[in-house]
Write an enzyme that holds these catalytic residues in place. Structure first.
Site: not given
Ligand code: NDP
Ligand code: DGY
Length: 312
Positions: A231, A260, A278
């Site tokens: 994000r 954005e 994005h």
């Molecule tokens: P997950 O829930 O599988 O992964 C999120 C990760 O964030 C976990 O590994 C968690 O690790 C970590 N996390 C949470 N809090 C912290 C912290 N304080 N410090 C370090 N790490 C932290 O989600 P996804 O992998 O499916 O998606 C991740 C993110 O990617 C989404 O939330 C979204 O914002 C973004 N995204 C962006 C897209 C785009 O279009 N650019 C598309 C899809 C997703 P732990 O719990 O071990 O701390």
């Molecule tokens: C997600 O899945 O979180 C992407 O950022 C699309 O909004």
């Protein structure tokens, strides 16, 4: 279910709208939040909303007293107040897994585009200025040290892809993953000091807001590359601009931005920057799969069945 009113505050993907139209009474509120009269007129009949990451969902939810379910067209739910939904017994769903590959592919694409200067090379060739042998050398990706913040679904998928490039992988998350063979750093600054490429793939929370600040950029250093597919609010954009302009950070590739679609103008003139709007999940295949998850959740809810991807 044709009589169930489902609200969308913004156009997303025609397939999703078509499928919603077939099953529900879809209300389109394209001018929200500028015009709220339509919302007031329909507030008492709306039982579901379909939102995505940039929609002002928190306000919208408060305006709908009969809301039963919020379906997020995306995996990140920082746009939704989950505790408030719990309090009001509103169900919340998102679209995990189906977009993991796409987001991870984009991370690798951004790394390659930044290191091999693909966007800059494209601009150069199109400008007609190409002279044989005259262009700058670029940076090798294979074998580099890739640091990942957030070894979740997407972070893991980035790690697997980077391994295929013979990269060494290290990561930071709140806790060490005992099942992971990758090197764990208990702080972001240690991670940034020990990698060449830092990929931000964590969810946005109070703790991760601004997680990439001046200290982290300086730890990455003049040869370091920052890749953000999480994000925009993870990164302090003012500090990013300064670090790039002053040569304290090697380069940055960003798919997401703080406000954005606003992008800091200063980034436009920099060749060591790659910008994308994005598009982490934006392929026809994945957006279709995400739409099917949204529809599956709505159908399950209104038929009294188990939700596919419940969060609340
Ligand atoms: P997950 O829930 O599988 O992964 C999120 C990760 O964030 C976990 O590994 C968690 O690790 C970590 N996390 C949470 N809090 C912290 C912290 N304080 N410090 C370090 N790490 C932290 O989600 P996804 O992998 O499916 O998606 C991740 C993110 O990617 C989404 O939330 C979204 O914002 C973004 N995204 C962006 C897209 C785009 O279009 N650019 C598309 C899809 C997703 P732990 O719990 O071990 O701390
Ligand atoms: C997600 O899945 O979180 C992407 O950022 C699309 O909004």
């Amino acid at each position: 279910m044709e009589s169930v009113s489902v609200l969308m505050p913004r156009p997303t993907f025609p397939y999703l709208e078509q499928e919603l139209d077939k099953r529900f009474k879809l209300l389109r509120l394209w001018d929200y939040p500028h015009s709220t009269q339509f919302l007031k007129d329909n507030a008492n009949s709306i039982r579901a909303i379909v939102v995505n990451s940039v929609d002002p969902a928190k306000k919208l939810i408060e305006a709908l007293p009969k809301l039963e379910i919020v379906t997020n067209y995306g995996v990140g739910v920082d746009n939704i107040d989950l505790n408030r939904c719990k309090e009001r017994r509103i169900r919340v769903t998102n679209t995990p897994d189906v977009l993991t590959d796409e987001a991870a592919d984009l991370a690798i694409g951004l790394i390659l585009a930044l290191l091999r200067r693909l966007c800059e090379c494209d601009r150069y060739v199109r400008s007609g200025r190409w002279k044989l042998g005259a262009y700058k050398l670029t940076t090798k990706f294979s074998g580099k040290r890739v640091g990942i913040i957030g070894l979740g679904r997407i972070g893991m998928a980035v790690a697997r892809r980077a391994e295929a490039f013979n990269c060494s992988i290290c990561y930071h998350s709140r806790t060490k993953k005992p099942e992971s063979q990758y090197k764990y750093y208990p702080s972001v600054v240690e991670l940034a000091s020990n990698c060449d490429i830092l990929v931000v793939a964590c969810s946005l929370t109070k703790e991760t807001h601004g997680i990439i600040d001046r200290k982290i950029m300086d730890a990455l250093g003049p040869k370091g590359a920052l890749i953000n597919i999480g994000r925009g609010k993870h990164v302090d954009e003012k500090e990013l601009v300064s670090a790039l302009l002053e040569g304290r950070l090697g380069g940055a590739a960003m798919d997401v931005f703080e406000n954005e679609p606003h992008v800091p103008q200063e980034l436009f003139g920099l060749e060591n920057v790659v910008l994308s709007p994005h598009i982490g999940s934006a392929t026809v295949e994945t957006r279709t799969a995400m739409a099917d998850v949204v529809i599956g959740n709505l159908e399950a809810h209104f038929r009294g069945k188990t939700l596919l991807t419940p969060l609340v």
